[in-house]
Design a protein around this motif. Sequence first.
Motif, PDB file in Angstrom:
ATOM      1  N   TYR A   1       8.760 -12.452   8.828  1.00  0.00           N
ATOM      2  CA  TYR A   1       9.362 -13.246   7.763  1.00  0.00           C
ATOM      3  C   TYR A   1       8.387 -14.325   7.305  1.00  0.00           C
ATOM      4  CZ  TYR A   1      10.258 -16.660  11.502  1.00  0.00           C
ATOM      5  OH  TYR A   1      10.121 -17.547  12.548  1.00  0.00           O
ATOM      6  N   TRP A   2       8.583 -14.774   6.075  1.00  0.00           N
ATOM      7  CA  TRP A   2       7.818 -15.876   5.506  1.00  0.00           C
ATOM      8  C   TRP A   2       8.642 -17.155   5.585  1.00  0.00           C
ATOM      9  CZ3 TRP A   2       2.810 -15.656   4.105  1.00  0.00           C
ATOM     10  CH2 TRP A   2       2.257 -14.409   3.811  1.00  0.00           C
TER      11      TRP A   2
ATOM     12  N   PHE B   1       2.981 -21.007   2.391  1.00  0.00           N
ATOM     13  CA  PHE B   1       3.897 -20.200   3.192  1.00  0.00           C
ATOM     14  C   PHE B   1       3.177 -19.611   4.400  1.00  0.00           C
ATOM     15  CE2 PHE B   1       5.089 -19.820  -1.330  1.00  0.00           C
ATOM     16  CZ  PHE B   1       6.314 -20.464  -1.284  1.00  0.00           C
TER      17      PHE B   1
ATOM     18  N   LEU C   1       3.397 -16.481   7.391  1.00  0.00           N
ATOM     19  CA  LEU C   1       4.001 -15.234   7.836  1.00  0.00           C
ATOM     20  C   LEU C   1       4.171 -15.295   9.351  1.00  0.00           C
ATOM     21  CD1 LEU C   1       5.001 -12.396   7.126  1.00  0.00           C
ATOM     22  CD2 LEU C   1       2.648 -11.583   7.421  1.00  0.00           C
TER      23      LEU C   1
ATOM     24  N   CYS D   1      12.241 -18.194   4.063  1.00  0.00           N
ATOM     25  CA  CYS D   1      12.433 -18.751   2.731  1.00  0.00           C
ATOM     26  C   CYS D   1      13.651 -18.109   2.076  1.00  0.00           C
ATOM     27  CB  CYS D   1      11.191 -18.512   1.880  1.00  0.00           C
ATOM     28  SG  CYS D   1       9.745 -19.426   2.423  1.00  0.00           S
TER      29      CYS D   1
ATOM     30  N   TRP E   1      13.155 -14.135   2.593  1.00  0.00           N
ATOM     31  CA  TRP E   1      11.869 -13.447   2.663  1.00  0.00           C
ATOM     32  C   TRP E   1      11.659 -12.901   4.081  1.00  0.00           C
ATOM     33  CZ3 TRP E   1       7.724 -16.922  -0.193  1.00  0.00           C
ATOM     34  CH2 TRP E   1       8.198 -17.249  -1.468  1.00  0.00           C
ATOM     35  N   THR E   2      12.459 -11.936   4.462  1.00  0.00           N
ATOM     36  CA  THR E   2      12.435 -11.447   5.832  1.00  0.00           C
ATOM     37  C   THR E   2      12.835  -9.984   5.880  1.00  0.00           C
ATOM     38  OG1 THR E   2      13.288 -11.839   8.068  1.00  0.00           O
ATOM     39  CG2 THR E   2      14.826 -12.151   6.258  1.00  0.00           C
TER      40      THR E   2
ATOM     41  N   GLU F   1       4.342  -8.469   2.609  1.00  0.00           N
ATOM     42  CA  GLU F   1       3.124  -9.270   2.515  1.00  0.00           C
ATOM     43  C   GLU F   1       2.865  -9.773   1.111  1.00  0.00           C
ATOM     44  OE1 GLU F   1       3.328  -6.187   3.583  1.00  0.00           O
ATOM     45  OE2 GLU F   1       2.774  -6.130   5.712  1.00  0.00           O
TER      46      GLU F   1
ATOM     47  N   PRO G   1       4.544 -13.979  -1.381  1.00  0.00           N
ATOM     48  CA  PRO G   1       4.043 -15.257  -1.912  1.00  0.00           C
ATOM     49  C   PRO G   1       3.238 -15.120  -3.203  1.00  0.00           C
ATOM     50  CG  PRO G   1       3.763 -15.172   0.466  1.00  0.00           C
ATOM     51  CD  PRO G   1       4.152 -13.785   0.026  1.00  0.00           C
TER      52      PRO G   1
END
Length: 351
Positions: A6-7, A23, A25, A66, A94-95, A320, A323
């Motif tokens: 996740y980010w 961000f 990772l 995020c 974001w996961t 990936e 962002p």
Amino acid sequence: MTRNRYWTLADGAVPSWPQEDTFLLKEDEVPTPGAGQALTRTIYVSLDPYQWYYKRERTEPAGAPCHARTVSQVIESRMDGFAAGDFVFNTNGWTEYALMGEGAWRPSYMVPRKLDPSLGRISQAVGVLGMLGLTAYAGMDLMAAPKAGETVLVSAASGGVGQIAGQLAKQRNLRVVGIAGRDAKCQFVTEELGFDACVSHLSPTLPADLAAACPAGVDVYFENVGGKVFEAVLPLFNQGARMTICGLIAHYGDEDGGVDRRAALMKLGEPIFKARNIAVKDLWVGDFAADFFDEMLAHVAPLVATGKIKYREDIRQGLETIPAAFAEMLRGDNFGKLLVQVSPDPTLGQG
């Protein structure tokens, strides 16, 4: 399915616009659902301008993925009304995997719901058949309520909300003018979406271009941008016009996220607003989610299914890429509703 990537937002000051080190990772164990929770696998992550405001304000829990609206599939459920295999709208962020339900953080109005793939592509649940559809419906049909013979102007017309708002106005047989960026976007707005005209905000003669495209003035303005675009529209307002402020993306990088700039824009427009009796309303979709979502879906889904409303998605691939895609969206360099696909979509025969 033992690890989850996740980010998250990096520590320290958040810059005006995303940078390479904004961000991080990270990787952790896939969470286990407790009572009243479900574990879901993220399929699509929606990237939208409002998310940058959340990040600048650090609205999300520290260290958490995020925030973003997502389309996911239930892997394991201890949550009433949801079973393994169900497709859902939720807010995984974001996961790759996340919990929904009891104790899972989310904005109050973004309530998880089961999706019916027969109503349209499940990716559209974070677009035209989701909160963006509701945003356009609320701002155009409910708040502005354009009338026969009027001219409607929509900024960011090829974007996730703008393309819906303009087509809803076209359903009322109105003159609809869009504002977009490069030539390909303007061509899409007129040739694919059916707007009557589209003006590029990149043009050095933007005010004159807008005046030529709106010879009878502007009765409804659906505002997504602010800045020089708003300034060019201002002289064109007719008596009794309505302006719905959906967003001011040009100012999301301001020190206060655009709050002061909004006040400055309103001060700039105040003489015209008063002289021409113009109604200016802020649109927050959360005000409409509980009472109008089903109404929007019943109205919009058949139009999408029959091709009367077209909707362009810009789908990137891989966790990936989030962002970089997010920064691109904030610059206006994407084309259509931006999503990132992070796992296979079984409804398309993937995986």
